[in-house]
Structure formats: structure tokens, C-alpha cells
Write a protein that holds these residues in place. Structure first.
Motif, PDB file in Angstrom:
ATOM      1  N   LEU A   1       0.820  -1.208   0.000  1.00 21.30           N
ATOM      2  CA  LEU A   1       0.000   0.000   0.000  1.00 21.30           C
ATOM      3  C   LEU A   1       0.859   1.265   0.000  1.00 21.30           C
ATOM      4  CD1 LEU A   1      -2.933  -1.002   2.371  1.00 21.30           C
ATOM      5  CD2 LEU A   1      -2.990  -0.756  -0.127  1.00 21.30           C
ATOM      6  N   ALA A   2       2.095   1.175   0.466  1.00 22.63           N
ATOM      7  CA  ALA A   2       3.010   2.317   0.343  1.00 22.63           C
ATOM      8  C   ALA A   2       3.289   2.619  -1.120  1.00 22.63           C
ATOM      9  CB  ALA A   2       4.307   2.029   1.089  1.00 22.63           C
ATOM     10  N   VAL A   3       3.413   1.574  -1.928  1.00 17.39           N
ATOM     11  CA  VAL A   3       3.601   1.747  -3.382  1.00 17.39           C
ATOM     12  C   VAL A   3       2.330   2.314  -3.996  1.00 17.39           C
ATOM     13  CG1 VAL A   3       4.036   0.534  -5.551  1.00 17.39           C
ATOM     14  CG2 VAL A   3       5.271  -0.139  -3.476  1.00 17.39           C
ATOM     15  N   VAL A   4       1.194   1.767  -3.587  1.00 27.00           N
ATOM     16  CA  VAL A   4      -0.096   2.234  -4.102  1.00 27.00           C
ATOM     17  C   VAL A   4      -0.277   3.725  -3.813  1.00 27.00           C
ATOM     18  CG1 VAL A   4      -2.598   1.978  -3.883  1.00 27.00           C
ATOM     19  CG2 VAL A   4      -1.140  -0.052  -3.889  1.00 27.00           C
TER      20      VAL A   4
ATOM     21  N   ALA B   1      -2.884   5.775  -6.293  1.00 23.52           N
ATOM     22  CA  ALA B   1      -3.770   4.825  -6.968  1.00 23.52           C
ATOM     23  C   ALA B   1      -4.827   4.294  -6.007  1.00 23.52           C
ATOM     24  CB  ALA B   1      -2.957   3.665  -7.531  1.00 23.52           C
ATOM     25  N   ALA B   2      -5.869   3.723  -6.577  1.00 28.66           N
ATOM     26  CA  ALA B   2      -6.904   3.048  -5.805  1.00 28.66           C
ATOM     27  C   ALA B   2      -6.526   1.580  -5.617  1.00 28.66           C
ATOM     28  CB  ALA B   2      -8.242   3.158  -6.526  1.00 28.66           C
ATOM     29  N   ALA B   3      -7.180   0.928  -4.648  1.00 31.27           N
ATOM     30  CA  ALA B   3      -6.985  -0.502  -4.422  1.00 31.27           C
ATOM     31  C   ALA B   3      -8.339  -1.164  -4.202  1.00 31.27           C
ATOM     32  CB  ALA B   3      -6.066  -0.744  -3.224  1.00 31.27           C
ATOM     33  N   HIS B   4      -8.388  -2.463  -4.454  1.00 33.87           N
ATOM     34  CA  HIS B   4      -9.662  -3.187  -4.446  1.00 33.87           C
ATOM     35  C   HIS B   4      -9.393  -4.614  -3.987  1.00 33.87           C
ATOM     36  CE1 HIS B   4     -13.703  -4.250  -6.006  1.00 33.87           C
ATOM     37  NE2 HIS B   4     -13.128  -5.373  -6.409  1.00 33.87           N
ATOM     38  N   LEU B   5     -10.360  -5.206  -3.304  1.00 33.21           N
ATOM     39  CA  LEU B   5     -10.247  -6.597  -2.878  1.00 33.21           C
ATOM     40  C   LEU B   5     -11.617  -7.155  -2.562  1.00 33.21           C
ATOM     41  CD1 LEU B   5     -10.726  -6.683   0.484  1.00 33.21           C
ATOM     42  CD2 LEU B   5      -8.450  -5.701   0.471  1.00 33.21           C
TER      43      LEU B   5
ATOM     44  N   ALA C   1      -4.858   8.096  -2.289  1.00 31.51           N
ATOM     45  CA  ALA C   1      -4.456   8.889  -1.119  1.00 31.51           C
ATOM     46  C   ALA C   1      -4.978  10.313  -1.197  1.00 31.51           C
ATOM     47  CB  ALA C   1      -2.930   8.893  -1.009  1.00 31.51           C
ATOM     48  N   SER C   2      -4.977  10.909  -2.393  1.00 27.72           N
ATOM     49  CA  SER C   2      -5.432  12.291  -2.521  1.00 27.72           C
ATOM     50  C   SER C   2      -6.910  12.419  -2.182  1.00 27.72           C
ATOM     51  CB  SER C   2      -5.171  12.797  -3.944  1.00 27.72           C
ATOM     52  OG  SER C   2      -5.832  11.986  -4.901  1.00 27.72           O
TER      53      SER C   2
ATOM     54  N   ALA D   1     -11.159  13.909   1.707  1.00 25.56           N
ATOM     55  CA  ALA D   1     -12.338  13.565   2.509  1.00 25.56           C
ATOM     56  C   ALA D   1     -12.079  13.859   3.974  1.00 25.56           C
ATOM     57  CB  ALA D   1     -12.677  12.087   2.314  1.00 25.56           C
ATOM     58  N   GLY D   2     -10.850  13.590   4.434  1.00 27.33           N
ATOM     59  CA  GLY D   2     -10.520  13.876   5.822  1.00 27.33           C
ATOM     60  C   GLY D   2     -10.537  15.355   6.122  1.00 27.33           C
ATOM     61  N   ALA D   3     -10.023  16.160   5.179  1.00 25.39           N
ATOM     62  CA  ALA D   3     -10.028  17.614   5.373  1.00 25.39           C
ATOM     63  C   ALA D   3     -11.447  18.151   5.393  1.00 25.39           C
ATOM     64  CB  ALA D   3      -9.225  18.276   4.267  1.00 25.39           C
ATOM     65  N   ALA D   4     -12.308  17.636   4.521  1.00 25.33           N
ATOM     66  CA  ALA D   4     -13.700  18.083   4.482  1.00 25.33           C
ATOM     67  C   ALA D   4     -14.408  17.734   5.781  1.00 25.33           C
ATOM     68  CB  ALA D   4     -14.419  17.441   3.292  1.00 25.33           C
ATOM     69  N   ALA D   5     -14.115  16.531   6.327  1.00 22.21           N
ATOM     70  CA  ALA D   5     -14.748  16.140   7.581  1.00 22.21           C
ATOM     71  C   ALA D   5     -14.295  17.046   8.724  1.00 22.21           C
ATOM     72  CB  ALA D   5     -14.400  14.672   7.885  1.00 22.21           C
ATOM     73  N   SER D   6     -13.021  17.437   8.699  1.00 25.70           N
ATOM     74  CA  SER D   6     -12.495  18.322   9.749  1.00 25.70           C
ATOM     75  C   SER D   6     -13.161  19.703   9.671  1.00 25.70           C
ATOM     76  CB  SER D   6     -10.987  18.454   9.610  1.00 25.70           C
ATOM     77  OG  SER D   6     -10.356  17.224   9.833  1.00 25.70           O
TER      78      SER D   6
END
Length: 217
Positions: free
Chosen positions: A152-155, A160-164, A201-202, A207-212
Motif C-alpha cells: 500500500l506504500a507503493v499504491v 492509486a486506488a486498491a480493491h479486494l 491517497a489524494s 475527505a478527511g479535510a472536508a470532515a475536519s
């Protein structure tokens, strides 16, 4: 201490053993190889994972967890990079292993299962966690966390997005701690796993900034 590094072709056998052990009771994977004596089922699962591992090792998207200086494999994660497509030639090369693992009936079930899962994958580019498993002797020691953090550090470096998909609530708790969120169950399977997604990540930062900001209004 646990170190994570890419798998080499010589690691395929040991990695398959770990994954076969980890998925022996998985409600999605285990039925593909059928019943029988535990040793026989373990052998068939190993054939299945050898077939899955070989193309991914060639793409350098299999991560192995070990203790420093110890060749013993503690955990394995198989990823697909964005835009990766397994070629017909690669799949054909693995057919003998798939057949030894599943038999003809199992191959049909495997194809149906893969089709159901693929229908739930995003159309946009993403990293895909195909399989992750930890040896029984190493569970609870942070091996799964080390595997996830490493890739996930590479992701995140690629934004990038990730999925599982996840078959158990215990595993879903681990994935949620690493930024994955539940999307919904895979429709069309008898024991449907949960689809989970991790935004780039962006987007997570936004989303975190908007929640704050909302919390301070």
C-alpha cells in the motif's frame, strides 16, 4: 521483525503451501477443489495457488513476509497492478495445474466464480489484492499488516486506488484499518465475499479535510 520482499520464481512452491493452508476453509476458494482427505485437499489447493502465483511472480506483484535472514515464508500477498491483464498464453500454460487442482467440474466452478467477482471490479485503474494468506504458525504476529503496509506504500506513492474481496469479518477489520471500506457483497455466489475499496491517497486526504472543516463549523 518482519521483512517484506518480492517473490522469486524459486519461492512459488513455498508460497503455495502457505496459501493452501490459509485458504483450507475459505468459503469461496476451498469449494473449487472439492472434498476428500485433508492431505489430498491441501495438495489440490497447492496446485491451484501455483497456477495463480507463477504469472504474478513474473509480473513482480507477489510479496513474501519473512523474518530477517530466515528463508521460511510466513505470509504471501498476490497483487495485480493497474492495467495488468493475464494473457491467454499465460493462462494456457497454467491449465495443467488448474486441472490437477480442480478437475473439470471445479474448472467450471472456478470460471463462474471468477466471472462473478470480476463483474464487481472497478472499471478505472486500480491495484487488486487477489489473495493474501499467513501461515498458521505466524498468525497474530503482524504478518498480514506488514504485507499490506508494504504494497500500500507503493499504491499511495502512485496515488492509486486498491480493491479486494474478503470472506471473513476478521479480515475485513484489518482491511478497514488500512483504509478500505465495504462496498457490498459479490452477487451470484453461494457464500458471497464482501467487496472492499480503498480510494487514492489524494481522495482520502480530501475527505478527511472536508470532515475536519464540517466538524469545526
Amino acid at each position: 521483525m518482519i521483512i517484506v520482499a518480492p517473490a522469486a520464481p524459486s519461492d512459488v512452491g513455498a508460497a503455495a503451501v502457505v496459501l493452501a493452508e490459509a485458504f483450507a476453509d475459505d468459503p469461496v476458494t476451498a469449494p473449487l477443489v472439492g472434498g476428500g482427505e485433508p492431505a489430498d485437499r491441501q495438495a489440490r489447493l497447492e496446485h491451484l495457488f501455483v497456477a495463480l502465483l507463477r504469472p504474478a511472480v513474473a509480473d513482480a506483484t507477489v510479496d513474501l513476509a519473512r523474518h530477517p535472514g530466515d528463508p521460511d515464508v510466513l505470509g504471501v500477498a498476490i497483487w495485480e497492478a493497474p492495467g495488468t491483464v493475464t494473457s491467454v498464453v499465460q493462462l494456457a500454460a497454467q491449465l495443467p495445474s488448474f486441472a490437477r487442482a480442480c478437475g473439470i467440474g471445479g474448472l467450471l466452478r472456478a470460471a463462474s466464480t471468477k466471472h462473478a467477482i470480476d463483474r464487481h471490479r472497478p472499471r478505472s485503474p486500480h491495484w487488486y489484492l487477489q489473495e493474501v494468506g499467513v501461515a498458521a504458525r505466524a498468525r497474530g504476529a503482524g504478518v498480514g499488516t506488514a504485507l499490506l503496509r508494504s504494497r500500500l506504500a507503493v499504491v499511495d506513492a502512485q496515488d492509486a486506488a486498491a480493491h479486494l474481496e474478503s470472506s471473513t469479518e476478521q479480515n475485513r477489520r484489518l482491511y478497514r484499518r488500512h483504509g478500505f471500506v465495504d462496498v457490498g457483497p459479490v452477487r451470484g455466489l453461494a457464500s458471497p465475499p464482501m467487496v472492499m475499496s480503498r480510494p487514492p491517497a489524494s481522495r482520502r486526504a480530501g475527505a478527511g479535510a472536508a470532515a475536519s472543516r464540517s466538524a469545526t463549523v
